[in-house]
Design an enzyme around this catalytic site. Structure first.
Site, PDB file in Angstrom:
ATOM      1  N   LYS A   8       0.836  -1.211   0.000  1.00 32.87           N
ATOM      2  CA  LYS A   8       0.000   0.000   0.000  1.00 32.87           C
ATOM      3  C   LYS A   8       0.865   1.254   0.000  1.00 32.87           C
ATOM      4  O   LYS A   8       0.496   2.277  -0.570  1.00 32.87           O
ATOM      5  CB  LYS A   8      -0.950   0.015   1.193  1.00 32.87           C
ATOM      6  CG  LYS A   8      -2.345  -0.450   0.868  1.00 32.87           C
ATOM      7  CD  LYS A   8      -2.582  -1.898   0.699  1.00 32.87           C
ATOM      8  CE  LYS A   8      -2.429  -2.606  -0.548  1.00 32.87           C
ATOM      9  NZ  LYS A   8      -2.448  -4.057  -0.498  1.00 32.87           N
ATOM     10  N   GLY A  57      -0.563 -14.442 -13.221  1.00 26.67           N
ATOM     11  CA  GLY A  57      -1.679 -14.467 -12.267  1.00 26.67           C
ATOM     12  C   GLY A  57      -2.301 -13.092 -12.107  1.00 26.67           C
ATOM     13  O   GLY A  57      -1.627 -12.167 -11.654  1.00 26.67           O
ATOM     14  N   GLY A  77      -4.613 -12.107 -10.021  1.00 25.34           N
ATOM     15  CA  GLY A  77      -5.350 -12.021  -8.758  1.00 25.34           C
ATOM     16  C   GLY A  77      -5.027 -10.691  -8.087  1.00 25.34           C
ATOM     17  O   GLY A  77      -4.523  -9.759  -8.727  1.00 25.34           O
ATOM     18  N   GLU A  82      -2.883 -14.514 -17.353  1.00 26.15           N
ATOM     19  CA  GLU A  82      -3.845 -15.152 -16.454  1.00 26.15           C
ATOM     20  C   GLU A  82      -4.369 -16.425 -17.117  1.00 26.15           C
ATOM     21  O   GLU A  82      -4.850 -16.390 -18.254  1.00 26.15           O
ATOM     22  CB  GLU A  82      -4.986 -14.173 -16.149  1.00 26.15           C
ATOM     23  CG  GLU A  82      -6.226 -14.771 -15.535  1.00 26.15           C
ATOM     24  CD  GLU A  82      -5.985 -15.508 -14.206  1.00 26.15           C
ATOM     25  OE1 GLU A  82      -5.352 -14.948 -13.318  1.00 26.15           O
ATOM     26  OE2 GLU A  82      -6.429 -16.677 -14.108  1.00 26.15           O
ATOM     27  N   VAL A  99       1.107 -20.484 -18.745  1.00 24.34           N
ATOM     28  CA  VAL A  99       2.573 -20.408 -18.815  1.00 24.34           C
ATOM     29  C   VAL A  99       3.142 -21.824 -18.934  1.00 24.34           C
ATOM     30  O   VAL A  99       2.834 -22.698 -18.135  1.00 24.34           O
ATOM     31  CB  VAL A  99       3.134 -19.682 -17.573  1.00 24.34           C
ATOM     32  CG1 VAL A  99       4.645 -19.726 -17.568  1.00 24.34           C
ATOM     33  CG2 VAL A  99       2.636 -18.252 -17.533  1.00 24.34           C
ATOM     34  N   ALA A 103      -6.069 -10.612   5.696  1.00 18.58           N
ATOM     35  CA  ALA A 103      -5.557 -10.267   7.027  1.00 18.58           C
ATOM     36  C   ALA A 103      -6.697 -10.047   8.021  1.00 18.58           C
ATOM     37  O   ALA A 103      -6.667 -10.555   9.149  1.00 18.58           O
ATOM     38  CB  ALA A 103      -4.689  -9.012   6.927  1.00 18.58           C
ATOM     39  N   HIS A 123     -23.543  15.255   1.725  1.00 22.80           N
ATOM     40  CA  HIS A 123     -23.344  15.728   0.351  1.00 22.80           C
ATOM     41  C   HIS A 123     -22.293  16.821   0.357  1.00 22.80           C
ATOM     42  O   HIS A 123     -22.341  17.696   1.210  1.00 22.80           O
ATOM     43  CB  HIS A 123     -24.660  16.261  -0.207  1.00 22.80           C
ATOM     44  CG  HIS A 123     -24.495  16.880  -1.563  1.00 22.80           C
ATOM     45  ND1 HIS A 123     -24.347  16.107  -2.705  1.00 22.80           N
ATOM     46  CD2 HIS A 123     -24.439  18.188  -1.951  1.00 22.80           C
ATOM     47  CE1 HIS A 123     -24.214  16.927  -3.748  1.00 22.80           C
ATOM     48  NE2 HIS A 123     -24.261  18.181  -3.313  1.00 22.80           N
TER      49      HIS A 123
HETATM   50  P1  NAI Z   1      -5.053 -15.280  -6.183  1.00 21.60           P
HETATM   51  O1  NAI Z   1      -5.523 -16.636  -5.880  1.00 21.60           O
HETATM   52  O2  NAI Z   1      -5.860 -14.100  -5.749  1.00 21.60           O
HETATM   53  O3  NAI Z   1      -4.834 -15.125  -7.768  1.00 21.60           O
HETATM   54  C1  NAI Z   1      -3.982 -15.972  -8.487  1.00 21.60           C
HETATM   55  C2  NAI Z   1      -4.369 -15.938  -9.946  1.00 21.60           C
HETATM   56  O4  NAI Z   1      -3.410 -16.688 -10.650  1.00 21.60           O
HETATM   57  C3  NAI Z   1      -5.722 -16.561 -10.235  1.00 21.60           C
HETATM   58  O5  NAI Z   1      -6.485 -15.690 -11.021  1.00 21.60           O
HETATM   59  C4  NAI Z   1      -5.361 -17.845 -11.000  1.00 21.60           C
HETATM   60  O6  NAI Z   1      -6.315 -18.181 -11.975  1.00 21.60           O
HETATM   61  C5  NAI Z   1      -4.046 -17.453 -11.649  1.00 21.60           C
HETATM   62  N1  NAI Z   1      -3.183 -18.572 -11.980  1.00 21.60           N
HETATM   63  C6  NAI Z   1      -2.972 -19.696 -11.259  1.00 21.60           C
HETATM   64  N2  NAI Z   1      -2.073 -20.493 -11.885  1.00 21.60           N
HETATM   65  C7  NAI Z   1      -1.709 -19.835 -13.009  1.00 21.60           C
HETATM   66  C8  NAI Z   1      -0.804 -20.118 -14.068  1.00 21.60           C
HETATM   67  N3  NAI Z   1      -0.086 -21.247 -14.070  1.00 21.60           N
HETATM   68  N4  NAI Z   1      -0.671 -19.234 -15.081  1.00 21.60           N
HETATM   69  C9  NAI Z   1      -1.393 -18.077 -15.071  1.00 21.60           C
HETATM   70  N5  NAI Z   1      -2.266 -17.760 -14.099  1.00 21.60           N
HETATM   71  C10 NAI Z   1      -2.418 -18.623 -13.071  1.00 21.60           C
HETATM   72  O7  NAI Z   1      -3.583 -15.230  -5.594  1.00 21.60           O
HETATM   73  P2  NAI Z   1      -2.601 -14.035  -5.333  1.00 21.60           P
HETATM   74  O8  NAI Z   1      -2.933 -12.846  -6.153  1.00 21.60           O
HETATM   75  O9  NAI Z   1      -1.259 -14.606  -5.451  1.00 21.60           O
HETATM   76  O10 NAI Z   1      -2.896 -13.687  -3.824  1.00 21.60           O
HETATM   77  C11 NAI Z   1      -2.653 -14.664  -2.829  1.00 21.60           C
HETATM   78  C12 NAI Z   1      -3.595 -14.509  -1.667  1.00 21.60           C
HETATM   79  O11 NAI Z   1      -3.318 -13.328  -0.977  1.00 21.60           O
HETATM   80  C13 NAI Z   1      -5.033 -14.469  -2.114  1.00 21.60           C
HETATM   81  O12 NAI Z   1      -5.814 -15.254  -1.261  1.00 21.60           O
HETATM   82  C14 NAI Z   1      -5.403 -13.024  -1.973  1.00 21.60           C
HETATM   83  O13 NAI Z   1      -6.765 -12.836  -1.636  1.00 21.60           O
HETATM   84  C15 NAI Z   1      -4.485 -12.544  -0.857  1.00 21.60           C
HETATM   85  N6  NAI Z   1      -4.165 -11.154  -1.082  1.00 21.60           N
HETATM   86  C16 NAI Z   1      -5.101 -10.224  -0.806  1.00 21.60           C
HETATM   87  C17 NAI Z   1      -4.858  -8.914  -1.084  1.00 21.60           C
HETATM   88  C18 NAI Z   1      -5.913  -7.937  -0.797  1.00 21.60           C
HETATM   89  O14 NAI Z   1      -6.840  -8.260  -0.076  1.00 21.60           O
HETATM   90  N7  NAI Z   1      -5.842  -6.736  -1.325  1.00 21.60           N
HETATM   91  C19 NAI Z   1      -3.606  -8.449  -1.657  1.00 21.60           C
HETATM   92  C20 NAI Z   1      -2.716  -9.517  -1.940  1.00 21.60           C
HETATM   93  C21 NAI Z   1      -2.999 -10.806  -1.649  1.00 21.60           C
END
Ligand code: NAI
Length: 476
Positions: free
Chosen positions: A59, A189, A191, A212, A246, A328, A452
């Site tokens: 952040k 990814g 995500g 993705e 990938v 978290a 407002h």
């Molecule tokens: P994620 O599970 O949110 O996203 C991973 C993405 O990678 C998915 O869309 C999946 O389809 C894709 N993926 C998986 N294997 C792949 C491949 N071989 N090639 C291409 N794409 C592939 O995981 P992320 O972003 O790593 O986050 C990890 C955890 O940490 C999650 O549970 C997330 O909610 C949490 N987190 C939360 C945050 C927030 O609340 N702002 C910030 C960062 C992480």
């Protein structure tokens, strides 16, 4: 070997573990919290991934890069000229480090003021309330406790075809530590991590390609919101390729060569750095001695009931290491619940009202059910939407991208879900979480006076729109 005894031993000092320790101490219990975290500079700190290598440092960088981006592309709309803009990544990184240090030291201060004993080292559950601690120098000691709370968190998933080398192919932590802006950045990814870190470096000038595997973008979010977000990200220049699998990533002298398949087509991409963020897995390495009776599920999560009791008496588990979203704030609430239950108090976590936030620009935030979930559960619902383009405050802020979408039960008007893509969506969602916590109806939101001009009026208008009564939009 000296053995200290406590009422509660918490293994893991991240956002699930340290609040559990503090609350247990507030409940009058004698508490120890064991954590093995070690920062790159050799300093050791409580706070887990969230404070040291996740939520907080990301952040900090998101804010810095957002300011830079706005200065470069938006200030002109306000009539502000800034001449030649420059960015000092070193300074940006030191600011981030300073914030991390202040907050992690803050936890030590909180431990002190709450009389929580903080111990540095690796904790291993031996059974019978005994915990073995191996300190950073390899010295082994033992402590015992009536109750043990496992809060050991999660660790990034490594792709066998693209193994981390810590320099060119990195995980989310590595991607927070770049000392210069990579010219070409690959992200595997799309995500939360991929989008947030991809945004940071793209705003600072990197050419970012996000690969993705799934055909759908952000499938955990409401489809309409995800589609709108994708449109904004693409317009910003994030090159997001869906359905991209990938096949390999090879480090050459100066670059990473990524091979991926999109449909039948084999493609090749050359980048300077590759961030692999394809999810996280529960961290239980060297945690459980044989026969302690704590069972894991088939994905490696510690098995718990609704109140975070494991299969072993007196052993609890909270946060990323157990089922549910890896967030978290979810872990924090579970930690606090466990600490209150241990003290004989009534406590629960409302798993139906956990907000999700992705800190991109525009931000994405939601709570409750998506439209697709309501459809698949056969629940009749009403939808109200309102665009930020019609919100006066958003216009003044030059932040008109996005919308609020609100879902209410057709039968009794109960608020079932709120989904936002737009400015400070992560802050705005708090109103919806509170409303859902109190089982509010759409009408309750309609009758709540919103100041407002504020962005919150978009939530108010969306609630009105669900009954075709929006004031500042055409109702259908
Ligand atoms: P994620 O599970 O949110 O996203 C991973 C993405 O990678 C998915 O869309 C999946 O389809 C894709 N993926 C998986 N294997 C792949 C491949 N071989 N090639 C291409 N794409 C592939 O995981 P992320 O972003 O790593 O986050 C990890 C955890 O940490 C999650 O549970 C997330 O909610 C949490 N987190 C939360 C945050 C927030 O609340 N702002 C910030 C960062 C992480």
């Amino acid at each position: 070997m000296t053995e200290q005894s406590y009422d509660v031993a918490v293994i893991g000092g991240g956002p699930a573990g340290y609040p559990a320790a503090i609350r247990a101490a507030q409940n009058g219990l004698r508490v120890v919290c064991v954590d093995e975290w070690c920062n790159p500079d050799g300093s050791r700190a409580f706070g887990g991934t969230c404070l040291n290598a996740g939520c907080i440092p990301s952040k900090a960088l998101l804010e810095s890069s957002e300011l830079y981006h706005r200065a470069a592309s938006e200030f002109k709309f306000h009539g502000i000229g800034v001449g030649d803009l420059s960015v000092d990544i070193g300074k940006m990184q030191s600011r981030k480090e300073k914030i991390v240090k202040q907050l992690t030291r803050g936890i030590e201060a909180l431990f002190k003021s709450n009389s929580v004993t903080g111990v540095r080292g690796h904790g291993r559950l031996l059974g019978g309330g005994r915990v073995e601690v191996t300190d950073p120098d390899g010295n082994v000691s033992e402590l015992s406790a009536e109750h043990v709370v496992i809060a050991t968190g999660s660790t990034p998933v490594e792709l066998p075809v693209a193994p981390f080398d810590g320099e060119h192919i990195v995980d989310s932590w590595g991607a927070l530590e770049f000392d210069s802006v990579p010219e070409r950045l690959g992200v595997v990814g799309a995500g939360a991590v991929g989008l947030e870190l991809g945004s940071v470096w793209q705003r600072l000038g990197a050419k970012v390609v996000v690969l993705e595997a799934l055909e759908d973008f952000l499938c955990m979010a409401d489809e309409q919101i995800a589609k709108d977000a994708l449109r904004h990200f693409k317009r910003q220049g994030l090159d997001i390729r869906l359905g991209a699998n990938v096949q390999s990533a090879t480090v050459t002298d100066s670059a990473v060569e990524v091979k991926f398949r999109q449909g039948a087509e084999e493609q090749r991409l050359e980048v300077d750095k590759l961030i692999v963020c394809v999810g996280r897995r529960p961290f239980t390495a060297e945690l459980l001695a044989d026969g302690v009776g704590v069972e894991l599920d088939d994905r490696g999560f510690v098995q718990v009931d609704e109140q975070c009791r494991t299969t072993a008496p007196g052993v609890w588990a909270v946060g990323d290491v157990v089922r549910g979203p890896m967030l978290a704030h979810k872990g924090t609430e579970e930690g606090i619940m466990a600490a209150d239950l241990i003290a004989g108090k009534v406590a629960e976590v409302n798993y139906d009202a956990i907000p999700s936030v992705i800190y991109t620009a525009p931000e994405i935030a939601w709570v409750g059910k998506t439209e697709a979930e309501l459809k698949s559960n056969g629940i009749d619902y009403k939808v109200g939407t309102f665009p930020f383009a019609a919100n006066g405050r958003a216009k003044g802020m030059e932040q008109t991208a996005g919308l609020v979408k609100l879902l209410c039960a057709e039968e009794d008007d109960e608020l079932l879900g709120v989904h936002i893509v737009g400015p400070v969506a992560g802050e705005l969602i708090a109103e919806a979480v509170l409303a859902m916590e109190f089982c509010a109806s759409g009408e309750d939101l309609q009758r709540t006076i919103h100041a407002h001009p504020t962005l919150t009026e978009a939530i108010h208008e969306a609630s009105l729109a669900a009954d075709n009564r929006a004031i500042h939009a055409i109702n259908h």
